[in-house]
Scaffold this active site. Structure first.
Site, PDB file in Angstrom:
ATOM      1  N   ASN A  22       0.805  -1.225   0.000  1.00  0.00           N
ATOM      2  CA  ASN A  22       0.000   0.000   0.000  1.00  0.00           C
ATOM      3  C   ASN A  22       0.835   1.271   0.000  1.00  0.00           C
ATOM      4  O   ASN A  22       0.310   2.364  -0.219  1.00  0.00           O
ATOM      5  CB  ASN A  22      -0.959   0.014   1.197  1.00  0.00           C
ATOM      6  CG  ASN A  22      -0.230  -0.097   2.514  1.00  0.00           C
ATOM      7  OD1 ASN A  22       0.269  -1.166   2.835  1.00  0.00           O
ATOM      8  ND2 ASN A  22      -0.162   0.982   3.276  1.00  0.00           N
ATOM      9  N   TYR A 174      15.617  -4.697  15.235  1.00  0.00           N
ATOM     10  CA  TYR A 174      15.361  -4.541  13.800  1.00  0.00           C
ATOM     11  C   TYR A 174      16.454  -5.242  12.991  1.00  0.00           C
ATOM     12  O   TYR A 174      16.160  -5.968  12.026  1.00  0.00           O
ATOM     13  CB  TYR A 174      15.307  -3.066  13.433  1.00  0.00           C
ATOM     14  CG  TYR A 174      15.103  -2.809  11.958  1.00  0.00           C
ATOM     15  CD1 TYR A 174      13.893  -3.099  11.339  1.00  0.00           C
ATOM     16  CD2 TYR A 174      16.132  -2.278  11.168  1.00  0.00           C
ATOM     17  CE1 TYR A 174      13.700  -2.866   9.983  1.00  0.00           C
ATOM     18  CE2 TYR A 174      15.944  -2.046   9.813  1.00  0.00           C
ATOM     19  CZ  TYR A 174      14.731  -2.344   9.227  1.00  0.00           C
ATOM     20  OH  TYR A 174      14.550  -2.121   7.881  1.00  0.00           O
TER      21      TYR A 174
END
Length: 310
Positions: A22, A174
């Site tokens: 998106n 991360y």
């Protein structure tokens, strides 16, 4: 010669599943594949945002063949439900691009399944998705693309506490998730060759692409960080060592479509220590190439999630 979107072969009749399509590099990847004739499944957590992205793509590619499907990678139930819908549809999948991710969340958060959220979203969700789609991937003799990052350089797999229940720090977590994605992509290719799965597993990273990832991660909810990372930084400094989301998508597109790219390849930006520039071979750090650790991580993840690559 520099590889560009002009080098993408015709994709008519091919189905591509892209997570996180998106916005950012996922959106740009979906746009270019749609432009080349692929049928694209936008697998997104927020269906409304996915539909808005599909509308934007159709403005540029009126004949685009797009489908928006709900997929929350942080929920194993959502991953399972998405996979069941795809399996019920039965269409072979020649391209799976595991693009979605969250980055450096300032405080430790857990998924609905009790996993640290970056680990759950960036790695566990994509691992389970790939495993559950294996019948369709094998039927499509698929090319699978796992998204890593230059942050993998600082990563290590904390086997003793993969969910960082103690000592949480945003960037090491991360980095671990992106190291795991690189190791997963390489190990998947080794297993495909060993077992005759006929999958081509490739890994890519986008360099430092200007997307919403930073605002939604390390600076979210922090006015000081937002001030520092905004204004002058965004307009004058950041462009010196970053590139656009469209440029960041090029290594992903090259990994997904270039017939010359072999299984086990790792692609990324090629200039300024791989922060920006045209796509090409990227450097995997030694910890990413440790096959014993990759085998261990793969087996541990299968057991924990209750999925099997067969």
């Amino acid at each position: 010669m520099t590889w560009t979107t002009r080098d993408i072969p015709d994709q008519t009749g091919r189905l591509a599943v892209i997570t996180g399509a998106n916005s950012g590099t996922g959106y740009e990847t979906a746009l270019e594949l749609a432009r080349k004739g692929a049928e694209v499944v936008l697998a997104v957590r927020d269906v409304n945002r996915g539909e808005a992205a599909a509308k934007r793509i159709r403005r540029e590619v009126p004949k685009a063949r797009l489908r928006v499907e709900a997929l929350d990678l942080a929920s194993q139930a959502s991953v399972g439900a998405f996979a069941e819908r795809m399996l019920a549809d039965g269409a072979p999948i020649p391209m799976l691009i595991n693009n979605a991710g969250v980055m450096a969340l300032p405080t430790r958060r857990e998924s609905v399944d009790g996993h640290e959220l970056q680990w759950a979203t960036n790695y566990l969700g994509h691992f389970a998705l790939t495993a559950r789609l294996m019948p369709l991937l094998k039927a499509g003799k698929a090319r699978t693309v796992q998204l890593s990052s230059i942050a993998h350089r600082q990563g290590r797999i904390r086997f003793e506490d993969l969910d960082y229940r103690t000592g949480y720090r945003a960037w090491p977590v991360y980095a671990q998730s992106k190291l795991a994605m690189l190791m997963f992509g390489l190990e998947l290719d080794r297993r495909s060759k060993a077992h005759g799965w006929e999958l081509t597993s490739v890994v890519a990273h986008p360099g430092y692409a200007r997307t919403a990832l930073i605002n939604n991660g390390p600076v979210s909810g922090n006015p000081i960080s937002q001030f520092i990372m905004g204004g002058v930084f965004r307009t004058l400094i950041e462009p010196l060592f970053s590139h656009s989301a469209a440029a960041g998508a090029l290594p992903i597109l090259m990994a997904a479509t270039d017939p010359a790219v072999q299984g086990g390849a790792y692609l990324g930006a090629t200039r300024l220590r791989e922060l920006k520039g045209p796509p090409g071979p990227a450097k995997a750090e030694p910890q990413a190439l440790n096959e014993a650790d990759a085998t261990r991580l793969f087996d541990v993840t299968e057991a924990e999630l209750g999925v099997r690559f067969v």
